[in-house]
Design a protein around this motif. Structure first.
Motif, PDB file in Angstrom:
ATOM      1  N   CYS A  47      37.153  39.368  33.835  1.00 17.05           N
ATOM      2  CA  CYS A  47      38.076  39.299  34.978  1.00 17.05           C
ATOM      3  C   CYS A  47      39.474  39.743  34.556  1.00 17.05           C
ATOM      4  N   SER A  48      40.326  39.872  35.546  1.00 13.94           N
ATOM      5  CA  SER A  48      41.736  40.165  35.280  1.00 13.94           C
ATOM      6  C   SER A  48      42.560  39.458  36.352  1.00 13.94           C
ATOM      7  N   CYS A  49      42.587  38.129  36.249  1.00 13.82           N
ATOM      8  CA  CYS A  49      43.206  37.318  37.304  1.00 13.82           C
ATOM      9  C   CYS A  49      44.705  37.604  37.431  1.00 13.82           C
ATOM     10  N   GLU A  50      45.156  37.603  38.667  1.00 13.03           N
ATOM     11  CA  GLU A  50      46.576  37.862  38.935  1.00 13.03           C
ATOM     12  C   GLU A  50      47.471  36.849  38.222  1.00 13.03           C
TER      13      GLU A  50
ATOM     14  N   GLU B 158      36.233  38.254  49.558  1.00 13.86           N
ATOM     15  CA  GLU B 158      37.211  39.352  49.544  1.00 13.86           C
ATOM     16  C   GLU B 158      38.528  38.912  48.903  1.00 13.86           C
TER      17      GLU B 158
ATOM     18  N   LEU C 266      38.113  38.570  45.186  1.00 13.11           N
ATOM     19  CA  LEU C 266      38.143  39.871  44.514  1.00 13.11           C
ATOM     20  C   LEU C 266      39.581  40.328  44.267  1.00 13.11           C
ATOM     21  N   ARG C 267      40.431  40.115  45.253  1.00 12.19           N
ATOM     22  CA  ARG C 267      41.825  40.566  45.135  1.00 12.19           C
ATOM     23  C   ARG C 267      42.597  39.763  44.095  1.00 12.19           C
TER      24      ARG C 267
ATOM     25  N   THR D 158      40.989  37.795  41.457  1.00 13.71           N
ATOM     26  CA  THR D 158      40.278  37.631  40.184  1.00 13.71           C
ATOM     27  C   THR D 158      39.902  38.957  39.525  1.00 13.71           C
ATOM     28  N   HIS D 159      39.641  39.977  40.320  1.00 21.23           N
ATOM     29  CA  HIS D 159      39.248  41.307  39.824  1.00 21.23           C
ATOM     30  C   HIS D 159      38.079  41.239  38.834  1.00 21.23           C
TER      31      HIS D 159
ATOM     32  N   LYS E 290      34.623  42.232  37.072  1.00 19.24           N
ATOM     33  CA  LYS E 290      33.992  43.551  36.952  1.00 19.24           C
ATOM     34  C   LYS E 290      32.658  43.616  37.696  1.00 19.24           C
TER      35      LYS E 290
ATOM     36  N   GLY F 208      32.276  42.679  40.808  1.00 21.35           N
ATOM     37  CA  GLY F 208      32.522  42.952  42.216  1.00 21.35           C
ATOM     38  C   GLY F 208      32.256  41.782  43.146  1.00 21.35           C
TER      39      GLY F 208
END
Ligand code: SF4
Length: 209
Positions: free
Chosen positions: A21-24, A133, A136-137, A139-140, A142, A144
């Motif tokens: 992931c690439s969490c905000e 949705e 996803l915005r 946590t990003h 991989k 999906g």
């Protein structure tokens, strides 16, 4: 390299820097460390022997809880995590918690979550949002869109094997309405409490991980 560190009176295990992931809100984006160390970036992914050696030599005076967290997703190394947990249980009375994104079914499809039983006392799972949705915005992942339901499924299923399970969100730009929707999602869909963590950008003295 730092495998174990202290933070807010607890001992934390940093067994990997891997994460899908690439969490905000990820603290890794804002600095190199949390707690009493200079960096949680590992020179390499530590072996079981290295982790055990670091555990044995760590000053555990007054500490009664070990949290698998660190600068990565600990369940990326799920089998190793449980081996370490088993060792810790054999050597101490520490409570063991795992902080996770809840995506183990996608990260390691062959992993059997029933093996948490008796080894892990608590699990904290990142809910992050009230629907796939929004998740996803924030946590990003991989994997999906299916990630959100995989996380919810884990949150429900793990309750059979772990006595203390909670969901979390980070209050970065979420808004009151979304926080309320997350509370409903946690309670009604998963039967779990929701912990709201405050967004931090530095190594502050607040338990937030
Ligand atoms: S799952 Fe954890 S380690 Fe991975 S990006 Fe999100 S906050 Fe960071």
């Amino acid at each position: 390299m730092t495998i174990f560190y202290k933070y807010c009176g607890k001992m934390y295990a940093n067994i990997t820097n891997q994460c899908p992931c690439s969490c905000e809100f990820c603290i890794r984006k804002n600095g190199d460390s949390v707690g009493d160390n200079d960096s949680l970036w590992l020179e390499h992914e530590p072996s079981y022997e290295e982790i055990i050696s670091a555990f044995d030599s760590f000053d555990k005076t007054g500490i009664n809880e070990l949290v698998f967290c660190g600068y990565g997703e600990p369940m990326m190394r799920a089998e190793l995590l449980l081996q370490v947990a088993e060792y810790v249980k054999s050597k101490s009375n520490m409570k063991i918690r795992v902080n996770t994104n809840g995506l183990v079914a996608l990260m390691d499809p062959s992993f059997d979550i029933s093996s948490f039983k008796w080894k892990i006392d608590a699990v904290s799972i990142s809910l992050n949002a009230s629907d796939p949705e929004k998740y996803l915005r924030i946590t990003h992942p991989k994997y999906g869109l299916p990630s959100y339901n995989a996380m919810l499924h884990f949150a429900i299923a793990i309750q059979e094997y772990v006595p203390d399970v909670m969901l979390t969100i980070v209050d970065k730009e979420l808004g009151e309405e979304e926080i309320e929707l997350c509370k409903i999602r946690a309670k009604e869909d998963c039967g779990l409490p929701l912990r709201i963590r405050h967004y931090i950008t530095d190594n502050s003295d607040e338990e937030n991980v």
